[in-house]
Write a protein that holds these residues in place. Structure first.
Motif, PDB file in Angstrom:
ATOM      1  N   GLY A  79      47.102 -15.280 -35.333  1.00 40.22           N
ATOM      2  CA  GLY A  79      46.945 -16.170 -34.830  1.00 40.22           C
ATOM      3  C   GLY A  79      47.483 -17.819 -35.286  1.00 40.22           C
ATOM      4  O   GLY A  79      48.027 -18.078 -34.456  1.00 40.22           O
ATOM      5  N   SER A  83      50.230 -16.903 -31.899  1.00 40.92           N
ATOM      6  CA  SER A  83      49.089 -17.061 -30.380  1.00 40.92           C
ATOM      7  C   SER A  83      48.399 -16.135 -29.402  1.00 40.92           C
ATOM      8  O   SER A  83      47.570 -16.000 -29.009  1.00 40.92           O
ATOM      9  CB  SER A  83      48.578 -19.035 -30.511  1.00 40.92           C
ATOM     10  OG  SER A  83      49.393 -19.048 -29.843  1.00 40.92           O
ATOM     11  N   SER A 457      53.496 -17.165 -30.865  1.00 36.67           N
ATOM     12  CA  SER A 457      53.358 -18.883 -30.526  1.00 36.67           C
ATOM     13  C   SER A 457      54.838 -19.465 -29.814  1.00 36.67           C
ATOM     14  O   SER A 457      54.896 -19.144 -30.194  1.00 36.67           O
ATOM     15  CB  SER A 457      52.931 -19.323 -32.167  1.00 36.67           C
ATOM     16  OG  SER A 457      51.549 -18.265 -32.159  1.00 36.67           O
TER      17      SER A 457
END
Length: 523
Positions: A79, A83, A457
């Protein structure tokens, strides 16, 4: 410095994952062997099996706890650092990872606690069942994790909706043939690790008994088992603990190697179908052919493989590994590259998701040095571990090990062989998938794939990733020192380190309700 955030992110994930995976096969393999040892104690009442269970059980717990601590980081990385990848695969990964956490980890965490603190408190059958449930939980946990990883290698059971993989068939995901092959291969590799662990440690203690003059060799060449009343736990039962553990470990190591070979052959045939570029790079197969390269030299960095020279080849073996016969030519790198470029493009899309890599030319060939030698290290160290197991069975046929300190050191070093083989295999599997983080399914599911550059991300800077890379590497390095220190201390201490009661009396140790006994075993 102009740092590439994708490269730093990959290094971070690689370092933390490989370190965590060092503990996984030992947990899976050693846990099963400890459960078998305790089962033998439950069935026979033989004190030897109790001592073996407690000694190797303590080492199992040290490794288990470190495995849990280092594994937590993996969940957060998805996460925080990856992401975009999490958004792409989240609908698919949700099911196996949720089952892993709710079902498998529940079994592990609950029943391992009952086992630790249940000595002398729970009925023997229930206490034994607690360990089996914990071990089964760890094996189930491994399956769900491998299901998720195998979907990245060979996506099935989904359709692409608004640029996201949406699961349409959970059964297809759970029974992915790639997952089944990888799971059985991983379990066999884990048992090889557990067997080698028992073998090396037991050899060390049998050597110490000979060096200290406790055990001697009779005129017939067989061991004369002795006892040392002034040394805690160094009695005749102690000898039986180590000789039986060594031979059990050696037998398990040999059987596991056969399992690894069979499941590995199945897995390689699937890879030739599903990720042909990975396997062509693993074999340094620059051109179509049937020959398996035993040794290749040169510079494999160019896509046309001009710098590669196969020094020693076995005709037909590559065809057998790929197709099951000795005559079918296997496509090489130079044949596969145009095919990949036609299907998936020559350049990355002009898209902000790719950051500085937007529009960059795609290199579909994995790093050949890594795939080629990773594949051979996996096979070579696996053969080495099996060879040590066979040698150990032969040399201990008369009841003890030779008095050679060099053989003892070699047996201890052989513990690392299946660890290296397992790690090399996973590095080969993961790096061979590049440039994809989710590899395409060549037979179906058009568009269900993801380039690694699009998975990071977008808000992360190189400085952020470099900081976390250095921090996690330092923390993991400290944890490694702690675990090795704990293992070495308790291994050297022998059975007495796991059973303090044998240091107090010379009679047969008993399981009591004394809390000190429980806590001394747990910690």
């Amino acid at each position: 410095m102009d740092l590439d955030p994708v490269l730093i992110g990959r290094w971070q994930f690689g370092i933390t994952t490989v370190y965590h995976f060092w503990m996984v096969p030992l947990t899976l393999g050693l846990g099963m062997l400890v459960a078998i040892l305790q089962t033998m104690y439950h069935r026979t009442g033989n004190e030897m099996y109790l001592r073996s269970t407690k000694f190797f059980g303590k080492l199992f717990l040290i490794n288990f706890i470190m495995g849990v601590a280092t594994g937590l980081v993996q969940e957060f990385q998805f996460g925080m650092a990856w992401s975009e990848y999490s958004r792409f695969v989240g609908d698919v990964f949700g099911a196996p990872l949720a089952l892993e956490a709710l079902l498998a980890f529940f079994l592990e965490s609950t029943f391992i606690g009952l086992w630790i603190f249940g000595w002398g408190r729970l009925p023997r059958a229930i206490h034994l069942g607690s360990l089996w449930f914990a071990v089964i939980g760890s094996w189930i946990s491994a399956y769900f994790i491998i299901v998720a990883n195998s979907w990245m290698q060979h996506p099935v059971g989904v359709e692409l909706v608004d640029g996201k993989a949406v699961m349409t068939d959970v059964w297809a995901v759970m029974t992915n043939n790639t997952a089944i092959a990888a799971y059985t291969h991983t379990l066999c590799g884990a048992l090889a690790v557990g067997g080698s662990f028992l073998l090396g440690i037991s050899w060390y203690h049998l050597y110490r008994r000979r060096k200290d003059g406790i055990d001697t060799i009779g005129p017939d060449g067989k061991v004369v088992v002795g006892s040392a009343p002034d040394l805690p736990g160094r009695d005749a039962i102690d000898h039986q603990v180590w000789i039986q553990s060594l031979r059990i470990g050696a037998i398990v190591g040999l059987v596991a190697f056969v399992g690894v070979a069979i499941t590995g052959d199945i897995q390689s045939k699937l890879m030739f179908e599903q990720q042909p570029m990975k396997m062509a790079s693993a074999e340094a197969a620059c051109h179509d052919g049937t020959e398996f390269s035993v040794l290749t030299i040169g510079d494999p960095s160019s896509n046309d493989c001009d710098g590669v020279e196969n020094v020693f080849e076995i005709p037909g073996l590559l065809s057998f590994l790929a197709k099951g016969d000795f005559n079918t030519p296997v496509h090489g790198v130079t044949t596969l590259l145009p095919d990949y470029q036609q299907k998936y493009g020559t350049h990355l899309p002009e898209d902000e998701r790719y950051g500085e890599h937007s529009g960059e030319k795609i290199d579909y060939q994995p790093i050949m040095i890594v795939t080629y030698w990773g594949f051979r290290m996996m096979i070579g160290f696996g053969i080495l571990a099996a060879g040590v197991s066979a040698l150990a069975l032969w040399l201990t046929r008369k009841g003890t090990v030779p008095a050679s300190p060099w053989l003892m050191r070699g047996a201890l070093l052989s513990i690392t062989a299946p660890f290296i083989a397992n790690s090399a295999g996973w590095i080969f599997t993961e790096m061979g998938r590049q440039p994809f983080v989710v590899a395409p399914n060549p037979a179906q599911l058009d568009g269900v794939y993801m380039f690694t550059q699009a998975a990071l991300s977008p808000q992360l800077t190189p400085a952020m990733l470099l900081f976390s890379l250095i921090s996690l590497s330092l923390v993991y390095g400290i944890l490694m020192v702690v675990e090795l220190r704990l293992l070495i201390v308790y291994i050297r201490g022998g059975v007495a380190s796991a059973m303090p009661e044998v240091t107090k009396t010379n009679h047969t140790p008993r399981i009591t309700n004394d809390e000190d006994d429980v806590l001394s075993f747990a910690y």
